[in-house]
Scaffold this motif. Structure first.
Motif, PDB file in Angstrom:
ATOM      1  N   MET A 163       0.970  -1.109   0.106  1.00 24.22           N
ATOM      2  CA  MET A 163      -0.090   0.366  -0.186  1.00 24.22           C
ATOM      3  C   MET A 163       0.840   1.461  -0.242  1.00 24.22           C
ATOM      4  O   MET A 163       1.851   1.328   0.884  1.00 24.22           O
ATOM      5  N   LYS A 164       0.622   1.957  -0.591  1.00 26.13           N
ATOM      6  CA  LYS A 164       1.033   3.745  -1.005  1.00 26.13           C
ATOM      7  C   LYS A 164       0.554   4.507  -0.204  1.00 26.13           C
ATOM      8  O   LYS A 164      -1.249   4.689  -0.720  1.00 26.13           O
ATOM      9  N   GLN A 196       1.121   4.687  10.829  1.00 24.21           N
ATOM     10  CA  GLN A 196       0.474   3.894  12.341  1.00 24.21           C
ATOM     11  C   GLN A 196       0.141   3.208  11.045  1.00 24.21           C
ATOM     12  O   GLN A 196       0.235   2.091  10.927  1.00 24.21           O
ATOM     13  N   LEU A 197      -0.808   3.934  10.098  1.00 23.35           N
ATOM     14  CA  LEU A 197      -1.174   2.818   9.273  1.00 23.35           C
ATOM     15  C   LEU A 197      -0.285   1.867   8.344  1.00 23.35           C
ATOM     16  O   LEU A 197      -0.355   0.605   7.763  1.00 23.35           O
ATOM     17  N   GLN A 198       0.942   1.734   8.078  1.00 24.99           N
ATOM     18  CA  GLN A 198       2.345   0.915   7.370  1.00 24.99           C
ATOM     19  C   GLN A 198       3.049   0.525   8.674  1.00 24.99           C
ATOM     20  O   GLN A 198       3.099  -0.207   8.258  1.00 24.99           O
ATOM     21  N   GLU A 199       3.022   0.926   9.841  1.00 25.45           N
ATOM     22  CA  GLU A 199       2.863  -0.116  11.345  1.00 25.45           C
ATOM     23  C   GLU A 199       2.339  -1.663  10.934  1.00 25.45           C
ATOM     24  O   GLU A 199       2.585  -2.595  11.117  1.00 25.45           O
ATOM     25  N   GLY A 230       4.066  -1.263   3.219  1.00 21.10           N
ATOM     26  CA  GLY A 230       3.977  -0.408   1.774  1.00 21.10           C
ATOM     27  C   GLY A 230       4.659   1.074   2.477  1.00 21.10           C
ATOM     28  O   GLY A 230       6.018   0.953   3.305  1.00 21.10           O
ATOM     29  N   GLN A 231       4.854   2.061   1.537  1.00 24.22           N
ATOM     30  CA  GLN A 231       5.131   3.002   1.840  1.00 24.22           C
ATOM     31  C   GLN A 231       4.849   4.327   1.853  1.00 24.22           C
ATOM     32  O   GLN A 231       3.359   4.484   1.940  1.00 24.22           O
ATOM     33  N   THR A 232       5.675   5.351   2.299  1.00 29.29           N
ATOM     34  CA  THR A 232       4.869   6.670   2.958  1.00 29.29           C
ATOM     35  C   THR A 232       5.952   7.279   2.306  1.00 29.29           C
ATOM     36  O   THR A 232       7.280   7.647   1.801  1.00 29.29           O
ATOM     37  N   ILE A 233       4.217   8.133   1.597  1.00 26.24           N
ATOM     38  CA  ILE A 233       5.171   9.518   1.154  1.00 26.24           C
ATOM     39  C   ILE A 233       4.528  10.532   1.450  1.00 26.24           C
ATOM     40  O   ILE A 233       3.525  11.073   1.720  1.00 26.24           O
ATOM     41  N   ALA A 234       5.737  12.138   1.979  1.00 28.38           N
ATOM     42  CA  ALA A 234       4.991  13.493   2.437  1.00 28.38           C
ATOM     43  C   ALA A 234       5.264  14.237   1.019  1.00 28.38           C
ATOM     44  O   ALA A 234       6.155  14.386   0.448  1.00 28.38           O
TER      45      ALA A 234
END
Lengths: 258, 309
Positions: A1-2, A47-50, A54-58
């Motif tokens: 998930m991204k 928290q959702l990534q934990e 998936g990957q998190t982008i700001a």
């Protein structure tokens, strides 16, 4: 998930804020900080990534200096950053800003976009809704919690007296309120590793945006005048000497407030 | 023919809310009001509505996006230069989406719309007031309490709307839990707000409520009080809470951080009670008492009761 989280650099609301001669925000006049409410969106993304990986982008839009707000998100643990920055974007109102953000979001193609409920400077709180409208995505507003199950995002929101549980299919836009959580402080390790993380800078040409649709020219609202509020005339301040209560109630009665 | 002004109104207990009456009063200055309401337009014609367009609640699949569809259809028919709604979180979302749909612009939290559709918007907590103009349709959300509502008969031609077809992916409400409704007025729209801060102490909100009730007002709080857990966050007045613009704002034991002042400094009359003479909120006070909140507030409540007896 991204997961993409939008952050904005704003003048610190603890310092004096000013407008330029063109009635736009004077970004040099006050200390610049990450919009307080956006740190809750960053926390929600982490928290959702934990939970889901998936990957998190700001993502942010602003002058080059606005990269500082992205770096703050990277220090908290976001994986990478995108700064939409271009001289042509200066003076963009909510409509023009939402267009540029939407183009960048389409390029990143995330499953979920998380935003803070509003910025402490413009306080318009309309950009998330405009972005959702432009993307044609459902929007789940004012979340105090977010759960992802399969292709669904489900949020809880506080209402005047109770709460709603609302769901939509991904991809979707979620706006979070400060009741969501307590944003984490960057750890020493987070601060060190953030220096090595990538922040891409995209101009309007990278996003296929026509210069006429953004900036002052692409904005629908124009500020014709800005007037500083006249100082309030000094009121009556009295020490509580035993007559203060009667004097206050006299004052309220005089102004027909009781 | 006069230009149409589309107005989204709220009806509670069979009557227009006060903020909705304010919208209609303002709308009449700029054209012919076309009201959009859910289920019933109630007494909108008494406040100048020339058209009362009603959409049944059951036809709205989603509270926000479906209303955007309805308003976009009404705007396509009437070509308004101005669309007015109240500055609530829900209406701001509707306004943002509608402006994109119409290719217009948005101004939120406005306090007036002057001749020539110049929208007056206080920013930075009221420290600066902007005059904004909008290219295309101006979608404006108004801060409650900004206009004095005046009755005036309109034609009130009834129209029943149907929900336009949509292929949009929708948001579904799975559960709606409504708690007990407060007998006090809504914080954002109240004429009187009585707020408590750090200085009222953990058990002090009972007396804040007592003074609010004596004045017929809503209860508010500073962030210090909500963060301490003395009262729910929804009562917070200020930058990250509710912005209020009441006739009377009473601040009890609130020092007046800039974030709090941002949410209340357009109040017409400000009363401050604080034991610390150096509290910055005294700068905004029309009437201030330097003294102990715990002994003064019950005395004020008693004095108001005595005068009314």
């Amino acid at each position: 998930m991204k997961i993409l989280v939008c952050v904005k650099q704003v003048p610190d609301s603890w310092s004096e804020r000013q407008l330029t001669a063109e009635h736009t925000l004077d970004r040099g006049a006050a200390d610049r900080v990450i919009n307080d409410l956006d740190t809750y969106a960053v926390e929600a993304a982490l928290q959702l990534q934990e939970t889901h990986g998936g990957q998190t982008i700001a993502l942010s839009m602003g002058p080059e200096l606005a990269e500082d707000a992205i770096r703050k998100a990277l220090q908290m643990g976001i994986d990478e950053g995108v700064l939409v920055t271009d001289a042509a974007l200066a003076g963009s109102d909510a409509i023009a800003t939402s267009l540029a953000l939407t183009k960048a979001i389409e390029k990143v193609a995330p499953d979920l976009v998380i935003m803070g409920v509003e910025s402490t400077d413009a306080k318009m709180s309309v950009v998330p809704a405009m972005v959702a409208e432009r993307l044609g995505w459902p929007m789940l507003t004012l979340a105090t919690s977010v759960v992802i199950e399969g292709v669904n995002a489900t949020i809880t929101r506080q209402t005047a007296a109770g709460h709603d549980v609302v769901t939509a299919d991904l991809p979707a836009v979620v706006s979070v309120v400060e009741k969501f959580n307590e944003p984490r402080y960057p750890s020493f390790k987070g601060i060190t590793s953030a220096k090595k993380k990538t922040v891409d800078h995209w101009g309007i040409a990278d996003l296929g945006i026509d210069a006429a649709t953004v900036g002052t020219g692409g904005s629908a609202t124009t500020v014709a005048a800005a007037v500083a509020r006249p100082a309030r005339s000094a009121g009556v301040i009295i020490e509580d000497d035993g007559t203060a209560v009667a004097a206050l109630v006299d004052f309220l009665a005089q102004r027909r407030l009781i | 023919m006069m230009n149409a002004v589309v107005v989204l109104v709220d009806v509670v207990d069979g009557a227009l809310t006060k903020p909705s009456k304010e919208l209609l009063t303002l709308a009449r200055r700029h054209g012919s009001p076309v009201v959009v309401a859910v289920d019933t337009a109630a007494d909108a014609a008494d406040f100048g509505a020339d058209v009362c367009a009603v959409i049944p609640a059951v036809a709205l699949a989603e509270p926000v996006a479906s209303m955007v569809d309805v308003l976009a259809a009404v705007c396509a028919e009437h070509s308004p230069a101005l669309v007015l709604m109240t500055s609530t979180i829900e209406c701001k979302e509707i306004a943002g989406r509608l402006a994109v749909r119409l290719g217009g612009g948005v101004v939120t939290d406005a306090v007036d719309v002057k001749e020539g559709l110049v929208v007056v918007q206080p920013v930075f907590g009221g420290a600066i007031t902007l005059d904004a103009t909008v290219r295309g349709t101006a979608v404006v959300t108004m801060r409650p309490g900004s206009v004095e509502p005046e009755a005036s008969a309109g034609a009130g031609t009834p129209v029943v709307l149907t929900a336009p077809a949509t292929t949009r992916r929708t948001v579904k409400v799975l559960e709606r839990v409504a708690g007990a409704r407060s007998s006090r007025p809504d914080l954002a729209a109240a004429d009187v707000v009585v707020s408590g801060g750090r200085g009222v102490g953990e058990n002090g909100f009972t007396m804040v409520e007592q003074l609010a009730d004596a004045l017929g007002g809503a209860v508010g709080a500073s962030r210090a009080a909500t963060d301490a857990g003395w009262i729910d966050h929804k009562f917070q007045v200020g930058q990250t809470g509710t912005t209020v613009s009441p006739q009377l704002y009473v601040a009890l034991g609130i020092s007046g951080a800039i974030q709090h002042r941002a949410g209340m400094q357009t109040a017409k009359t400000v009363v401050v009670v604080n034991k610390d003479r150096t509290a910055p909120l005294f700068d905004l006070a029309d009437f201030g008492i330097v003294g102990d909140v715990a002994s003064l507030v019950p005395a004020i409540v008693a004095e108001i009761a005595a005068r009314r007896a």
